[in-house]
Design an enzyme around this catalytic site. Structure first.
Site, short mmCIF file in Angstrom:
data_model
loop_
_atom_site.label_atom_id
_atom_site.label_comp_id
_atom_site.label_asym_id
_atom_site.label_seq_id
_atom_site.Cartn_x
_atom_site.Cartn_y
_atom_site.Cartn_z
N GLY A 25 0.75 -1.48 0.23
CA GLY A 25 0.14 -0.23 -0.01
C GLY A 25 0.84 1.24 0.13
N SER A 31 1.88 -4.95 -5.92
CA SER A 31 0.78 -6.18 -6.63
C SER A 31 0.32 -6.50 -8.04
CB SER A 31 -0.64 -5.04 -6.55
OG SER A 31 -0.87 -4.22 -7.22
N ASP A 74 3.41 -0.01 -14.19
CA ASP A 74 3.74 -0.64 -13.00
C ASP A 74 4.06 -2.39 -13.56
OD1 ASP A 74 2.89 1.32 -11.55
OD2 ASP A 74 1.71 0.32 -10.66
N TYR A 133 -8.11 8.71 -8.57
CA TYR A 133 -7.12 8.03 -10.25
C TYR A 133 -8.82 7.98 -11.36
CZ TYR A 133 -4.06 4.69 -12.78
OH TYR A 133 -3.16 4.31 -13.29
C1 GLA Z 1 -0.72 3.83 -10.19
C2 GLA Z 1 -0.81 3.19 -11.48
C3 GLA Z 1 -0.26 3.29 -12.81
C4 GLA Z 1 0.05 5.19 -13.08
C5 GLA Z 1 1.03 5.34 -11.92
C6 GLA Z 1 0.82 6.86 -11.67
O1 GLA Z 1 0.85 3.03 -9.89
O2 GLA Z 1 -1.01 1.69 -11.13
O3 GLA Z 1 -0.78 2.71 -13.61
O4 GLA Z 1 -0.76 5.66 -13.94
O5 GLA Z 1 -0.46 5.91 -11.14
O6 GLA Z 1 1.50 7.70 -12.54
#
Ligand code: GLA
Length: 401
Positions: free
Chosen positions: A132, A138, A182, A234
């Site tokens: 977190g 994840s 990610d 988001y």
């Molecule tokens: C999170 C999302 C990524 C990206 C970032 C912001 O980590 O998982 O895909 O959008 O936020 O850059």
């Protein structure tokens, strides 16, 4: 099982073997893999806009051990949560009971639906990526599970498909419409390098990150604020970006994502967008520029410039994209006022999580002391500081026979 970043993989592999045998009995075939978390050096909220990002893997990982079973059952044990799930491969499971479950059962289901899994297996999972904190525990979990199963069963799955599949897990089973950064970083990131990625074409480049030669360290500071708003905000930002694209498309048909919007174009059509949307778009357009300049700066060893771009990125995320919070702003400001810090910014989705800082090695101790004490004085708790000296890459640690 506690491990620190310095723990030698050999020791871990032995421990994993013991636990695998204890839980799943004697097995004839088994593998152990690990996939690292990531820190984004620059380029936030650009990935889902088809833009550019520059993350690096960290020295914290998710370890997955997988052993073959004779039957069709799936048995997954999480060492962190001391919790096990077991089910028949392909049988629909109800709503997940534990937080870690859907990442894994989602990955298994995605592989099964592509007919890639020949039978059941036992899986042991352990991670030391802080949970977190916005360091992609994840994504590392999904990627490690996919790579572990691929290493065990030997099916063909090109890296880009494995990465997309892992991203699908977030979309379909976890309910987060994240970009591709990610999973891409965890799967493709390389030791001693940052990863420059074009999220539209998926063309990428491993950019050397010679931290020790340059006398630098990357310091990750965890505000320890749980990212409660992260999901809803988001999605809100995703929709805002989408509205900008819809509007600009009417006058510039070539625009299919914010990636296609130039600074001049945004300026010209400003009046079509309400003020908030102008700011959101401005961040993405500028951030894409910054990522490309940051890549060039890394390649030419211009670390001061790199640091300045990090500072600018934070300012933009704070004022234009509005995904920072006072704790992160405080950490960034404290870092920027500390000697030997070249740049500081929040990293990842925002609304909690970590900052990333580029710090001269000889100033790390002072940096740590400074941010710890000023943060504690302001917010009543100490942040966690991780000093990244040598990052990791995804790897197969052991395969048997
Ligand atoms: C999170 C999302 C990524 C990206 C970032 C912001 O980590 O998982 O895909 O959008 O936020 O850059």
């Amino acid at each position: 099982m506690e491990t620190r970043p310095g723990t030698r993989p050999g020791i871990l592999v032995r421990r994993f073997h013991t636990i695998l045998r204890k839980r799943f009995g004697d097995y004839s075939r088994g593998v152990i893999v690990r996939a690292p978390g990531r820190v984004n050096l620059i380029g936030d909220h650009t990935d889902y806009n088809d833009g550019f990002v520059l993350p690096a893997t960290i020295d914290r990982d998710v370890y997955v051990g997988v052993v073959e079973r004779e039957d069709n059952r799936v048995q997954i044990y999480s060492l962190n949560f001391r919790d096990e799930i077991e089910y028949e491969l392909g049988r629909q499971r109800g709503a997940p009971v534990s937080s870690w479950e859907s990442y894994l059962t989602g990955a298994v289901e995605e592989l099964r639906s592509r007919d890639l899994l020949p039978g059941g297996f036992g899986m042991l999972v352990y991670g030391n990526v802080p949970l977190g904190a916005g360091l992609s525990s994840s994504a590392a979990l999904e990627v490690a599970a996919v790579y572990g199963l691929q290493s065990l069963f030997g099916f063909e799955l090109p890296p880009v498909e494995a990465i997309r599949l892992s991203q699908q897990v977030e979309h379909r089973y976890v309910g987060v419409q994240c970009g591709i950064m990610d999973q891409f970083a965890s799967y493709m990131g390389r030791r001693g390098h940052a990863l420059f990625l074009d999220c539209r074409t998926l063309e990428h480049e491993h950019v050397p990150l010679p931290l020790s030669e340059a006398g630098l360290a990357i310091a990750i500071v965890d505000s320890r604020v749980a990212r409660e708003l992260a999901r809803s905000k988001y999605s809100e930002r995703l929709l805002e970006c989408d509205r900008v694209v819809q509007t600009l498309q009417k006058v510039e048909p070539s625009v299919t994502a914010l990636r296609d919007v130039s600074s001049a174009m945004l300026q010209e059509h400003r009046s079509l967008l309400e003020e908030t949307l102008q700011r959101r778009a401005r961040h993405v357009v500028d951030e894409n520029q910054r990522v490309q300049r940051a890549r060039d700066a890394l390649l030419s060893g211009s670390y001061e410039l790199f640091g300045r771009l990090m500072n600018e990125s934070h300012e933009s995320l704070r004022t234009l994209y509005e995904v920072s919070i006072s704790e992160l702003d405080h950490l960034v400001e404290a870092a920027q006022n500390s000697p030997g810090v070249l740049g500081a910014r929040m990293t990842g989705g925002g609304f909690g999580g970590c900052t990333v800082n580029l710090v001269r090695r000889n100033a790390v101790a002072e940096f740590e002391r400074h941010v710890m004490t000023t943060y504690a004085a302001e917010f009543g708790r100490e942040p966690h500081v991780y000093i990244l000296r040598q990052n990791h890459q995804m790897e197969l640690l052991h395969s048997e026979p």
